[in-house]
Structure formats: C-alpha cells, structure tokens
Design a protein around this motif. Structure first.
Motif, short mmCIF file in Angstrom:
data_model
loop_
_atom_site.label_atom_id
_atom_site.label_comp_id
_atom_site.label_asym_id
_atom_site.label_seq_id
_atom_site.Cartn_x
_atom_site.Cartn_y
_atom_site.Cartn_z
N HIS A 137 56.75 7.25 20.45
CA HIS A 137 55.51 7.39 21.03
C HIS A 137 55.17 6.57 21.99
O HIS A 137 54.50 6.57 23.14
N CYS A 138 55.56 5.35 21.85
CA CYS A 138 55.35 4.11 22.75
C CYS A 138 56.34 3.35 23.30
O CYS A 138 56.12 2.27 24.31
N GLY A 139 57.58 3.76 22.91
CA GLY A 139 58.76 3.31 23.45
C GLY A 139 58.98 1.81 22.83
O GLY A 139 59.98 1.07 23.75
N SER A 140 58.39 1.54 21.88
CA SER A 140 58.57 -0.15 21.71
C SER A 140 59.65 -0.12 20.62
O SER A 140 60.07 0.52 19.81
N SER A 141 60.44 -1.36 20.55
CA SER A 141 61.48 -1.89 19.59
C SER A 141 60.44 -2.56 18.55
O SER A 141 59.77 -3.51 18.89
N ALA B 114 55.83 1.43 6.25
CA ALA B 114 57.10 2.07 6.43
C ALA B 114 56.68 3.63 6.86
O ALA B 114 55.81 4.12 6.61
N GLY B 115 57.31 3.87 7.91
CA GLY B 115 57.23 5.34 8.48
C GLY B 115 56.42 5.40 9.64
O GLY B 115 56.22 6.39 10.14
N PHE B 116 55.88 4.24 10.09
CA PHE B 116 54.88 4.13 11.17
C PHE B 116 55.33 3.25 11.99
O PHE B 116 55.59 1.95 11.87
N CYS B 117 54.98 3.29 13.36
CA CYS B 117 55.08 2.32 14.32
C CYS B 117 54.27 1.13 14.17
O CYS B 117 52.90 1.29 13.84
N TYR C 40 51.08 2.57 15.67
CA TYR C 40 50.84 3.48 14.30
C TYR C 40 51.20 4.59 14.43
O TYR C 40 50.82 5.48 13.49
N GLY C 41 51.94 5.26 15.15
CA GLY C 41 52.40 6.73 15.31
C GLY C 41 53.42 6.94 14.18
O GLY C 41 54.26 5.97 13.68
N TRP C 42 53.28 8.11 13.56
CA TRP C 42 54.30 8.47 12.47
C TRP C 42 55.87 8.82 13.19
O TRP C 42 55.86 9.30 14.23
N LEU C 43 56.75 8.29 12.56
CA LEU C 43 58.05 8.12 13.03
C LEU C 43 59.10 9.06 12.41
O LEU C 43 60.24 9.20 12.70
#
Length: 329
Positions: free
Chosen positions: A180-184, A194-197, A201-204
């Motif tokens: 979603h945001c391209g972040s490491s 767990a499961g979210f950025c 805070y997008g679902w992964l």
C-alpha cells in the motif's frame, strides 16, 4: 458433621500468585511455525490495549534500565532500550538484549516458555551474524487464510531468517515491502499489529494465484524449521565442543566414503574442506547454520535433531550405516 462445618475451614485459601501482565500463551511452540518474540510482545501489547512502545517502555524497560529515571522512560521511543540494531529481527535471536527481554517478560507474565520464541538456547552454538533480516517479512497467503479462518494472526520466528525466502505451504515468496505505501517495516515499531502495516495500517494479507519455484530453497527452510522445532526439546544448552567432535567424525566418514566410491567425490569433496577448516578454527566457537550445519546434515543423511540430540555412540552408528562404512573408533 454439618455441611457448614465441611465448607468452613480456618486455613487461609491458597491463592496462586498473580502475574503483572497477562499470562498470554505463545503460539505454536514446538512446531516449525513457533511465534517470534517480537510478535509475542506486539500481541501482548494489543491484549492490554497498548501500543508496543508503551508496553515496552512502561513495563519492561524499567526492569532493565534500573538506573535511569523511570518517570521519563514512557516519553522515549523503543530505540532507547533496543538500540538501532537490536530493534531489527536480531531481537528474536540470541543477543544480550534478547535475554534481558525474555527474563523480564517471563517474570511479568509468569511464563517459562518465552525463550523458545528466540534462538537463545543456541547461543554459542549458532553464529547469528547475517542470520536475520533487517525488516519484517511475511507470507500474505498465510495471513489471509488465518484471517478467513478466524485464527490468531501472528508472525512466526521462521520468517525472521534471511534464508527463508518463500513459504513452503503456499509456494509464495515472502513479502518485505508494504503493497500500500511501499515501506519496509521494522520488526519493533511504536505499534506493530500482526498482519497490518505499522506505517499506513493497511492489511497485508492477500490471496495470490500462481506458485513460485521453491525447491532450491527447501533444504535451508526445512533445516531452520527443524532447529525451531528442536529448541523446546533441549534438556540442556548444547556444548560447542560436542558439536565439533561430531563434525570431525562426519568429515572422516566423508573421506572414507570417497575412498570407497569415487562417485561421492564431486558431492562431498568441497564440503570436506569447509568442515576441516570449521572444526579446527571453531572448537568452542559458534558455527554457521546455513553455510555449514544444514548442508553437512543433508550430505550426511542425518537430521538436525540427530546431530544435536543423539549421544556420540548412537550418532556414530547411524552415520556409519548411512554410508555403509565399517569403522572402529
């Protein structure tokens, strides 16, 4: 005697000692998908309706940084305790800070199995340099399935290892960047559900069609998985010199196998030299898991469990039998 006499007792009730934090049970200990320490801390924070940073700096840090002004710790971030390097997946390894975290967490939760969420049991045996990733990695298919099946979403210790590049279950490459945001994503952030950025805070989790070629990764992943499964079974911390003796024996058997049948020359020739150098130089020093232990076990047709758990006599018998060699020690 009346019922009242039976129920009434002058002895005080024995009330079990209470824990400061929830006695949260770690997930899948004793399996290849045992939870990581970083994941456990994040879930424990969620259980207390806190951010990971507030839990660590408010409850854990004061018991580790006893000489600092505890009233100021809550205003500081995680790197004040963990440092820039230890805030990475090495927190799940065998660093000094990992040991402190486990000790304090077991005291606060009154659990005795949290060291199995790390590689602390292998300290002095396994070299941790280059063993772990610098950022979070995950299988989006695993998370999507767990969510759909209403299972607890968490991060297995297995995903922390740099050489675990794919998920053997879903035949998918592990993801290291938020779609979603391209972040490491750092393993320990202010909030790391767990499961979210931890940034957007997008679902992964995600269902992915198609499969990756995974066979070239299988040996390393299965070797690491076996080490994770083995950890809770250890009755005592392994001794490096015992491992050195077994590796020296394997080197001897490899040489005998080549003398007996030259077809082994190409397969075992290179690894014999690595074994000799490691067993001479290391002695009481840690060995490389992926570069040495796992490939040696594969070529010797033994498991990680056999290498570490068997006594020397039984180990000799299995090793000689694997190569149909008769030797007397």
């Amino acid at each position: 005697m009346s019922i009242y006499s039976e129920l009434w007792s002058p002895k005080p009730l024995e009330i079990p000692q209470r824990s400061r934090l929830f006695c949260l049970e770690p997930i899948a200990v004793g399996t290849p998908y045992a939870e990581s320490l970083s994941s456990y801390i994040n879930r424990l924070a969620q259980a207390h309706c806190l951010t990971s940073q507030k839990l660590v700096m408010g409850e854990i840090a004061p018991l580790i940084l006893k000489d600092e002004d505890q009233s100021e710790l809550l205003s500081k971030n995680l790197s004040h305790l963990l440092g820039n390097s230890d805030a990475k997946p090495a927190i799940n390894g065998m660093r000094e800070m990992t040991e402190k975290l486990v000790t304090v967490l077991e005291e606060l939760t009154r659990r005795q199995d949290l060291r199995f969420l790390t590689l602390l049991s292998w300290k002095g045996m396994i070299h941790d340099q280059g063993l772990f990733r610098n950022y979070r990695a995950w299988c989006p298919c695993c998370w999507e399935v767990w969510k759909q099946e209403k299972k607890t979403v968490y991060e297995p210790l297995l995903w922390s290892f740099k050489d675990v590049e794919v998920c053997l279950i879903h035949k998918q490459r592990l993801v290291e960047v938020c779609p979603h945001c391209g972040s490491s994503l750092p393993v320990m952030a202010r909030t790391s559900p767990a499961g979210f950025c931890s940034r957007c805070y997008g679902w992964l989790g995600q269902e992915i069609k198609g499969e990756e070629e995974i066979e070239k990764y299988r040996v390393n992943i299965q070797g690491i998985s076996e080490l994770i499964v083995l950890t809770p079974q250890l009755e005592y911390q392994p001794i490096p010199i015992e491992l050195t003796r077994k590796l020296q024996l394997i080197s001897l058997v490899f040489e005998q196998a080549i003398e007996k049948d030259l077809k082994f020359l190409g397969e075992l020739g290179g690894i014999i030299e690595s074994l000799k150098i490691a067993s001479i130089q290391n002695q009481n020093q840690p060995y490389h898991l992926v570069k040495l232990i796992i490939p040696v076990c594969e070529k010797a047709k033994i498991s990680i469990s056999q290498l570490f758990l068997l006594n020397f006599k039984n180990f000799v018998e299995i090793l000689f039998k694997n190569f149909a060699i008769e030797l007397k020690l």
